[in-house]
Scaffold this motif. Structure first.
Motif, PDB file in Angstrom:
ATOM      1  N   TYR A  29       0.825  -1.194   0.000  1.00  0.00           N
ATOM      2  CA  TYR A  29       0.000   0.000   0.000  1.00  0.00           C
ATOM      3  C   TYR A  29       0.871   1.260   0.000  1.00  0.00           C
ATOM      4  N   PRO A  45      -5.415  -0.472  -7.609  1.00  0.00           N
ATOM      5  CA  PRO A  45      -4.840  -1.477  -6.712  1.00  0.00           C
ATOM      6  C   PRO A  45      -4.810  -2.877  -7.331  1.00  0.00           C
ATOM      7  N   GLY A  46      -5.859  -3.222  -8.089  1.00  0.00           N
ATOM      8  CA  GLY A  46      -5.954  -4.580  -8.621  1.00  0.00           C
ATOM      9  C   GLY A  46      -4.759  -4.951  -9.475  1.00  0.00           C
ATOM     10  N   TYR A  49      -1.323  -5.170  -7.421  1.00  0.00           N
ATOM     11  CA  TYR A  49      -1.025  -6.382  -6.650  1.00  0.00           C
ATOM     12  C   TYR A  49      -0.776  -7.586  -7.545  1.00  0.00           C
ATOM     13  N   ARG A  50      -1.373  -7.522  -8.754  1.00  0.00           N
ATOM     14  CA  ARG A  50      -1.096  -8.595  -9.689  1.00  0.00           C
ATOM     15  C   ARG A  50       0.402  -8.558 -10.070  1.00  0.00           C
ATOM     16  N   LYS A  74      -1.112  -6.025   6.709  1.00  0.00           N
ATOM     17  CA  LYS A  74      -0.404  -5.589   5.507  1.00  0.00           C
ATOM     18  C   LYS A  74       0.873  -6.386   5.320  1.00  0.00           C
ATOM     19  N   ARG A  75       1.125  -6.748   4.066  1.00  0.00           N
ATOM     20  CA  ARG A  75       2.314  -7.546   3.741  1.00  0.00           C
ATOM     21  C   ARG A  75       3.479  -6.615   3.443  1.00  0.00           C
TER      22      ARG A  75
ATOM     23  N   TYR B  15     -10.883 -12.686  -7.100  1.00  0.00           N
ATOM     24  CA  TYR B  15      -9.548 -13.266  -6.900  1.00  0.00           C
ATOM     25  C   TYR B  15      -9.650 -14.608  -6.188  1.00  0.00           C
ATOM     26  N   PHE B  19      -5.009 -15.499  -2.905  1.00  0.00           N
ATOM     27  CA  PHE B  19      -4.588 -14.129  -3.196  1.00  0.00           C
ATOM     28  C   PHE B  19      -5.251 -13.162  -2.231  1.00  0.00           C
ATOM     29  N   ARG B  21      -6.363 -13.720   0.753  1.00  0.00           N
ATOM     30  CA  ARG B  21      -5.812 -13.818   2.108  1.00  0.00           C
ATOM     31  C   ARG B  21      -4.585 -12.932   2.240  1.00  0.00           C
ATOM     32  N   ARG B  22      -3.801 -12.904   1.205  1.00  0.00           N
ATOM     33  CA  ARG B  22      -2.551 -12.157   1.299  1.00  0.00           C
ATOM     34  C   ARG B  22      -2.764 -10.651   1.124  1.00  0.00           C
ATOM     35  N   PHE B  23      -3.620 -10.291   0.150  1.00  0.00           N
ATOM     36  CA  PHE B  23      -3.596  -8.886  -0.245  1.00  0.00           C
ATOM     37  C   PHE B  23      -4.883  -8.105  -0.017  1.00  0.00           C
ATOM     38  N   ASP B  25      -6.525  -6.873   2.471  1.00  0.00           N
ATOM     39  CA  ASP B  25      -6.446  -5.690   3.344  1.00  0.00           C
ATOM     40  C   ASP B  25      -5.764  -4.542   2.632  1.00  0.00           C
ATOM     41  N   ASP B  26      -4.653  -4.881   1.965  1.00  0.00           N
ATOM     42  CA  ASP B  26      -3.921  -3.837   1.263  1.00  0.00           C
ATOM     43  C   ASP B  26      -4.765  -3.228   0.145  1.00  0.00           C
ATOM     44  N   LEU B  27      -5.459  -4.120  -0.591  1.00  0.00           N
ATOM     45  CA  LEU B  27      -6.269  -3.636  -1.712  1.00  0.00           C
ATOM     46  C   LEU B  27      -7.349  -2.673  -1.231  1.00  0.00           C
ATOM     47  N   ALA B  29      -7.363  -0.973   1.542  1.00  0.00           N
ATOM     48  CA  ALA B  29      -6.756   0.258   2.043  1.00  0.00           C
ATOM     49  C   ALA B  29      -6.408   1.183   0.881  1.00  0.00           C
ATOM     50  N   ALA B  30      -5.872   0.604  -0.199  1.00  0.00           N
ATOM     51  CA  ALA B  30      -5.516   1.420  -1.348  1.00  0.00           C
ATOM     52  C   ALA B  30      -6.754   2.026  -1.986  1.00  0.00           C
ATOM     53  N   ALA B  58     -10.440  -4.869 -10.570  1.00  0.00           N
ATOM     54  CA  ALA B  58     -10.371  -6.020  -9.667  1.00  0.00           C
ATOM     55  C   ALA B  58     -11.003  -7.240 -10.321  1.00  0.00           C
ATOM     56  N   HIS B  61      -8.532  -8.482 -13.181  1.00  0.00           N
ATOM     57  CA  HIS B  61      -7.333  -9.173 -12.719  1.00  0.00           C
ATOM     58  C   HIS B  61      -7.672 -10.407 -11.898  1.00  0.00           C
ATOM     59  N   ARG B  65      -6.556 -13.973 -12.864  1.00  0.00           N
ATOM     60  CA  ARG B  65      -5.699 -14.665 -11.913  1.00  0.00           C
ATOM     61  C   ARG B  65      -6.246 -16.075 -11.671  1.00  0.00           C
TER      62      ARG B  65
END
Lengths: 112, 895
Positions: A29, A45-46, A49-50, A74-75, B15, B19, B21-23, B25-27, B29-30, B58, B61, B65
């Motif tokens: 982020y 964002p989509g 992250y891809r 967050k990673r 997704y 995917f 699970r990993r991202f 939260d970040d998505l 937030a962005a 989203a 992708h 994905r």
């Protein structure tokens, strides 16, 4: 042995992500925010992250533990040494391209 | 904003879980960060477009994905950026087109918003109208194999009667003799509202439909609970039963299964509840319960099998196997004709009217609904034309970009795809908005629909309606989205590149043509709404022949204890009148068996003493009872003779009052003192007075011959009450209701209505299309004005060089403004010239919906043309002001 060549040329977006990580470990982020600051259009964002996932699969970056105080799940990512190699190779490629371009321009000016 | 965030989270589900699970939260937030971008405070539309793009991104992708399944290593590296190295798959191209279209729109957010809003209103109104027409006109009736149901009625060939009920005796004979029908059932006139009482609870009024015992069998619909009626119930001595509607059962008995077997009193008769119909079931109109006809002459609403001269039943039959409606029609026509020969006195002049059950139900509304459908379609076309105008304008400004791409070898197909993607995004956004708008419109419409419009409960914006809206959007998107592209495709790219001045005469001409089409269509719509409004206005101005202002109407029934004797009934009405007159503000109180404007008809034939019978033109009059004070209460003037008198008693000479129409038509203008009998009853009535005509069946229906007999001479056990007050009648509603209820506490709480309210109700069928079509017309006007303004502004910009030069040479700003206005008016005038013949054609069929106005009413044409020109002049003036702001110095410097 991983080959640098098969990844070149890099997509500009991926090059930018790797450059951002060269400044230090960061979460996705934060990288988006960084890229948004330096670019005119907003990054979706989509697709970001891809890209992130694909360079991770290519082992150019790796996930590291989030520093304490990071909100949510967050990673956090770090550029790998392979990633640095790719960035270096891409930078060299661009440098060469720029050089060729400059020479061509000078030549064409000489002709006209 | 919460909704958009929710939609985005939904889109993320595209997704794979790993995917997410990993991202995830970040998505999110962005996304949140993007949405709260402070730069967008002034451009709300950009925020929406960002959200839309993010959601599509989203989905794109995420789905890709998923399709890729394994991580990147198994497929060609996505990091490779050169497009030639990547195989172009269709999904990819489409997604890219969509994203490209979104980006293109994001660059012109106000244009995008204008188009989406326009289409939302256009598609919303069309979808709402479709839902209405679908429920009322298109859908089959909600019974199994309903296309096999046929309605049988009769008409009087000697009058202009269209369709009327059939008498019980004729029904029984027809049913017996018919071979084309499996079975024929019937319903009595229309539902009635008797007093219903359950045990010792307070009485209330319910809608009850009297039907033949076999109706539910003919409709092939079984009760959800209990059993249907049986032939035993057609016997006057048989069991008295009732079947409840699902709604009434839930409301009154809370849906308890123990309801079966309980009894309730309907109009004073104890009936056993034997069944509950399925939810949503109805026949003709929703009611609370159905009771079987028992052919018993003793009861008010029951029927005598011997009655042949009074039509009471609307028949519905189910065709036998392999029989066609045409065969049924021929058979019924033949059978009824033979009944006419057999019973010439009772059946004189009648003929069968046979049509499908659905046709019978909707025939009265077909024309209005189709007309409104056409109007809304016209409005949609105008909205789509406006979209085309804006897209052409946008395309013109991208002319050089597109020419460059064509010159560089970009395929035309790709360009068309991208252009289509852009217009489809717009029209689909319009479709989604339109769908929601349609839901809102239908919700607000439901209360305003004419009460007699059938199947109102079935009007919903369902999947069919959404599909329809979507289909309309796609067609509009393709047809009108291709228009600007066609413009580009015609131009040779090299030519276009060479003349990069930006001028594009083709586009200007196309846009002008589109505006002309818009103006012409708007004119047609406005003419339609104009004549409908004029006709509504004329109907409202009609003198009904009685006073409307300050009159309250309600009803009363004589208590059972006193209803037995004529004296008791007379006393009830006299006492109640005195009670009501005691209320301060009440001026007069009168009684009549019928309420004007409610449309109830009891037509009967009279025979005048000393005049030969005229079998081919029977003397028909509307029959009513009235008290002496009914006429002064409604201020109906006495034209000749006298009104009823307290001396007119059951034991004195029967007297009658007729109206002016009856005197003119049947008594050759001289009625007082003449005698007549009705329905061959033998009783002779003497005409003692003639009163003015009243428009009993609606302000827009002509007065018909009427006869009144006296409520003191022939007292009934119930009556309508008319209370004239000196001020606002509704202010006295409470004391009037109290007095009426005190007079008969066993009666349900009386419903009150002002005469004003009745007038408004009676005009709903006229007001409804008038208001709706006017709404469409106004929207069309607004759109055309906006379109015209846009085109003129563009032309001013294109001509800025010329304007600058001319102003530098001494032309004043007003000269320039005038030329712009003239341009606008010229375009509008062309639209009008084209619109007039179309309007003349389109409104020709409107005649039947109009009252006292011709569809070619010159005044309406002139007024609408003036309105359009006025609006066009205003739009042109605003555009013209831009011309005056051109700075000659700046223009000359530039050149």
């Amino acid at each position: 042995m991983k080959s640098t060549e098969e990844h070149l040329p890099l997509k500009p977006r991926i090059f930018e992500i790797l450059l951002a990580l060269l400044r230090g470990d960061d979460h996705g982020y934060a990288i988006i925010q960084e890229l948004n600051r330096s670019s005119r259009t907003r990054i979706l964002p989509g697709s970001f992250y891809r890209d992130l996932e694909s360079i991770e699969a290519a082992e150019m970056i790796e996930e590291v533990d989030s520093p304490p105080g990071t909100a949510g799940r967050k990673r956090c990512f770090r550029i790998t040494s392979f990633g640095r190699t790719v960035v270096r190779a891409e930078a060299r490629r661009m440098e060469q391209l720029a050089q060729v371009g400059t020479e061509l321009l000078q030549q064409s000016r000489g002709e006209s | 904003m919460k909704l958009l965030r929710w939609l985005y989270c939904c889109a993320l589900r595209a997704y794979p879980a790993s995917f997410r699970r990993r991202f995830a939260d970040d998505l999110v937030a962005a996304f949140d960060d993007g949405m709260s971008n402070p730069e967008w405070a002034a451009h709300e539309e950009s925020r929406w477009l960002f959200a839309l793009r993010s959601i599509l991104d989203a989905l794109n992708h995420g789905l890709r994905r998923r399709l890729r399944r394994a991580p990147a290593t198994t497929s060609p590296s996505p990091i490779l950026s050169l497009p030639v190295l990547r195989r172009a798959n269709p999904l990819d191209t489409t997604m890219r087109d969509i994203l490209w279209g979104l980006r293109a729109l994001q660059q012109r957010p106000s244009m995008a918003l204008a188009v989406i809003l326009t289409l939302t209103i256009g598609i919303g109104a069309t979808t709402a109208m479709f839902s209405l027409m679908d429920a009322v006109l298109f859908r089959e009736l909600p019974y199994p194999a309903s296309d096999r149901l046929v309605a049988v009625q009769q008409r009087d060939t000697r009058t202009e009667q269209v369709a009327a009920p059939i008498s019980p005796a004729n029904y029984l004979d027809l049913r017996e003799a018919s071979e084309t029908f499996e079975d024929v059932a019937g319903t009595l006139f229309r539902p009635f509202g008797p007093t219903v009482r359950i045990d010792d609870e307070p009485a209330f009024s319910a809608q009850v439909f009297t039907v033949t015992y076999n109706l539910f069998e003919v409709l092939r619909t079984e009760p959800a609970l209990g059993r249907g009626f049986s032939s035993a119930e057609a016997d006057p001595e048989g069991p008295k039963t009732a079947i409840l509607s699902h709604d009434f059962w839930m409301r009154t008995f809370g849906g308890a299964p123990t309801t079966l077997g309980r009894t309730l009193s309907v109009g004073g008769i104890q009936r056993e509840i034997i069944g509950v119909m399925p939810e949503g079931f109805y026949v003709e109109v929703p009611v609370d319960m159905w009771i079987p006809m028992d052919y018993d002459a003793r009861v008010h609403f029951a029927l005598a099998a011997e009655i042949r001269h009074i039509g009471m039943l609307n028949l519905i039959g189910r065709l036998a196997d392999r029989r066609t409606p045409a065969e049924a029609s021929a058979e019924m026509t033949g059978l009824l004709a033979s009944l006419v020969r057999e019973y010439p006195e009772d059946n004189e002049g009648i003929a069968a009217v046979v049509r499908t059950a659905k046709e019978r139900q909707v025939s009265a509304h077909t024309e209005t609904l189709w007309y409104m459908g056409a109007a809304v379609a016209g409005m949609l076309v105008i909205a789509a034309l406006n979209m085309a105008v804006l897209l052409v304008a946008a395309a013109a400004s991208r002319q050089s970009e597109i020419s460059t791409r064509l010159a560089l070898g970009s395929s035309r197909r790709r360009l068309v795809q991208q252009g289509l993607a852009e217009s489809l995004i717009l029209s689909l956004a319009g479709a989604v908005g339109g769908g929601f708008l349609a839901v809102a419109l239908i919700r607000s419409l439901l209360g305003a629909l004419p009460a007699n419009l059938p199947r109102q409960s079935e009007i919903v914006v369902d999947a069919r309606a959404w599909g329809f809206g979507l289909g309309v959007a796609v067609v509009a998107g393709v047809v009108f989205g291709l228009m600007p592209l066609w413009l580009h495709m015609r131009t040779e790219p090299i030519e276009a590149l060479r003349s990069r001045s930006g001028k594009n005469t083709g586009s200007a001409r196309l846009r002008r043509a589109l505006i002309v089409a818009e103006v012409a269509l708007a004119f047609v719509l406005l003419i339609g709404s104009g004549v409908l409004l004029r006709s509504l206005d004329k109907a409202l101005r009609v003198d009904p022949g009685f006073t409307i202002a300050g009159v309250m109407t309600t009803g009363t029934a004589v208590p059972a204890a006193t209803a037995e004797s004529a004296e008791g009934r007379i006393a009830h009405f006299t006492n109640l009148r005195d009670e009501l007159l005691a209320i301060p503000g009440v001026v007069e109180v009168g009684y009549s068996s019928r309420t004007p404007l409610r449309g109830n008809s009891v037509e009967t034939e009279i025979t005048i003493e000393g005049r030969p019978a005229t079998p081919n033109s029977p003397m028909m009059v509307e029959f009513r009872r009235a008290s002496a004070e009914f006429f002064p209460a409604l201020q109906i003037p006495l034209v000749n003779g006298r009104l009823f008198d307290p001396q007119d008693r059951p034991d004195t000479m029967p007297v009658a009052i007729i109206n002016a129409s009856a005197e003119r038509q049947h008594f050759a203008g001289d009625a007082v003192g003449r005698q007549f009998s009705w329905n061959n009853s033998g009783t002779l009535f003497t005409v003692v007075g003639v009163v003015g005509d009243i428009r009993h069946f609606g302000l827009d229906s002509p007065a018909t011959p009427e006869m009144y007999i006296s409520t003191t001479q022939f007292p009934n056990d119930s009556s309508a009450i008319f209370v004239r007050t000196s001020g606002d009648a509704s202010a006295l509603a409470t004391p009037i209701r109290q007095r009426v209820q005190q007079a008969n506490p066993a009666d349900p709480v009386p419903t009150m209505q002002t005469m004003d309210g009745l007038v408004a109700d009676s005009l709903t069928p006229r007001r409804f299309p008038a208001i709706l079509v006017s709404g469409f017309g106004l929207f069309a006007l607004l759109l055309s004005a906006m379109g015209l303004y846009g085109v003129l502004v563009y032309l001013v910009e294109e001509r800025s060089h010329e304007i600058g030069v001319r102003m530098a040479l001494g032309a004043g700003p007003s000269t320039m403004a005038r030329s712009v206005v003239a341009d606008g008016l010229r375009t509008t005038a062309v639209g009008l010239v084209i619109g007039v013949p179309i309007a003349l054609l389109a409104t020709r069929s409107l005649g039947a919906l109009l009252f006292d106005v011709s569809p070619t009413d010159p005044l309406t044409y002139i007024a609408i043309a003036a309105l359009l020109l006025g609006v066009a002049a205003t739009a042109s003036l605003v555009a013209g002001r831009r011309a005056t702001r051109v700075d000659p110095a700046a223009v000359l410097t530039r050149s």
